[in-house]
Motif scaffolding. Sequence first.
Motif, PDB file in Angstrom:
ATOM      1  N   SER A 194      -2.205   9.749   0.020  1.00 50.89           N
ATOM      2  CA  SER A 194      -2.871  10.051   1.268  1.00 50.89           C
ATOM      3  C   SER A 194      -2.367  11.232   1.875  1.00 50.89           C
ATOM      4  CB  SER A 194      -2.868   9.162   2.290  1.00 50.89           C
ATOM      5  OG  SER A 194      -3.659   9.357   3.297  1.00 50.89           O
ATOM      6  N   LYS A 195      -0.823  11.055   1.969  1.00 50.13           N
ATOM      7  CA  LYS A 195      -0.077  12.316   2.693  1.00 50.13           C
ATOM      8  C   LYS A 195      -0.056  13.367   1.899  1.00 50.13           C
ATOM      9  CE  LYS A 195       2.388   9.342   5.743  1.00 50.13           C
ATOM     10  NZ  LYS A 195       3.913   8.560   6.094  1.00 50.13           N
TER      11      LYS A 195
ATOM     12  N   LEU B 198      -0.686   4.125  -1.759  1.00 53.76           N
ATOM     13  CA  LEU B 198      -1.865   4.748  -1.233  1.00 53.76           C
ATOM     14  C   LEU B 198      -1.324   5.725  -0.275  1.00 53.76           C
ATOM     15  CD1 LEU B 198      -4.612   1.956  -0.602  1.00 53.76           C
ATOM     16  CD2 LEU B 198      -4.289   3.731  -2.533  1.00 53.76           C
ATOM     17  N   ILE B 199      -0.164   5.028   0.744  1.00 60.08           N
ATOM     18  CA  ILE B 199       0.467   6.291   1.764  1.00 60.08           C
ATOM     19  C   ILE B 199       0.719   7.318   1.238  1.00 60.08           C
ATOM     20  CG2 ILE B 199       2.118   6.379   3.586  1.00 60.08           C
ATOM     21  CD1 ILE B 199      -0.012   4.301   4.281  1.00 60.08           C
TER      22      ILE B 199
ATOM     23  N   VAL C 255       1.001  -1.139  -0.122  1.00 62.04           N
ATOM     24  CA  VAL C 255       0.058   0.033  -0.103  1.00 62.04           C
ATOM     25  C   VAL C 255       0.794   1.354  -0.015  1.00 62.04           C
ATOM     26  CG1 VAL C 255      -1.991  -1.048   1.048  1.00 62.04           C
ATOM     27  CG2 VAL C 255      -0.443   0.048   2.420  1.00 62.04           C
TER      28      VAL C 255
ATOM     29  N   LYS D 189      -8.107  10.815   3.243  1.00 62.97           N
ATOM     30  CA  LYS D 189      -7.941   9.627   4.094  1.00 62.97           C
ATOM     31  C   LYS D 189      -7.579   8.338   3.413  1.00 62.97           C
ATOM     32  CE  LYS D 189     -11.776  11.255   7.018  1.00 62.97           C
ATOM     33  NZ  LYS D 189     -10.759  11.387   8.201  1.00 62.97           N
ATOM     34  N   PHE D 190      -6.685   7.633   4.035  1.00 61.41           N
ATOM     35  CA  PHE D 190      -6.066   6.142   3.593  1.00 61.41           C
ATOM     36  C   PHE D 190      -7.282   5.230   3.403  1.00 61.41           C
ATOM     37  CE2 PHE D 190      -4.828   2.124   4.516  1.00 61.41           C
ATOM     38  CZ  PHE D 190      -3.828   1.731   3.696  1.00 61.41           C
ATOM     39  N   ASN D 191      -8.005   5.470   4.188  1.00 56.45           N
ATOM     40  CA  ASN D 191      -9.392   4.182   4.408  1.00 56.45           C
ATOM     41  C   ASN D 191     -10.274   4.555   3.021  1.00 56.45           C
ATOM     42  OD1 ASN D 191     -10.664   2.113   5.886  1.00 56.45           O
ATOM     43  ND2 ASN D 191     -12.325   3.513   5.599  1.00 56.45           N
TER      44      ASN D 191
ATOM     45  N   TYR E 265      -1.162  -0.838   8.944  1.00 59.26           N
ATOM     46  CA  TYR E 265      -0.273  -1.281   7.883  1.00 59.26           C
ATOM     47  C   TYR E 265       0.916  -1.331   8.352  1.00 59.26           C
ATOM     48  CZ  TYR E 265      -0.284   3.982   7.696  1.00 59.26           C
ATOM     49  OH  TYR E 265      -0.034   5.251   7.770  1.00 59.26           O
TER      50      TYR E 265
END
Length: 204
Positions: free
Chosen positions: A41-42, A37-38, A34, A47-49, A165
């Motif tokens: 997201s940052k 995604l991280i 992931v 949101k990661f979710n 994670y």
Amino acid sequence: MRVVNPQETTRAYAFEMWMKAPMPMVTFLKTIDVSRLIKISKKKRIKFNMLMCWCIGKAAIQVKEFFILPVGNELIQYDTIAVNTIVANSQGQVSSCDIPFSYDLAKFNDDYLILTRQVAKTCENHDLTDSMVIGTSALAQFDIDGAVGMYCGIFNNPFMIWGRYRKEWFKTTLTVSFQFHHTQMDGAHAARFLDLLQKEINNL
């Protein structure tokens, strides 16, 4: 959505085999990367979710078996898919929130934020009964190696669970559990979905 004759679908044999089985659910475990995604997201401050749920929906719509679900003693054909998330509500408990899937990430993000805030405030579930819903539960504060969902014989929807994670040297990984009803899909379909999920994450 509509009721379909199982004999007129590709799930005819599975319907006969698994509809009355005492435990028709199957669970797969998979560790996915992931890192992408991280990073997004940052960078985008989203949101990661939410990103995880969107990628789940994007992978699921590519597997036609997700659009058929055993409900009661019938097989139901759906036209749309939604992704469910569990929300911590204002009473210190949890509520359920279905978010309609959209190809448009910005639209999905808006719906995610609006609906989850509404559910958190009102403590009332948001259910989309006209869509095939993929359940999810994120236990992001806990390290877990896997999870098997509870089969109650009422909800046959596919369901995903994940915990915190894990950061490694060059990537960040997440172990997910995916539970599905064998009438809805076979192992090959589920494995393809999980492969597609990884590809959608990588291509985000």
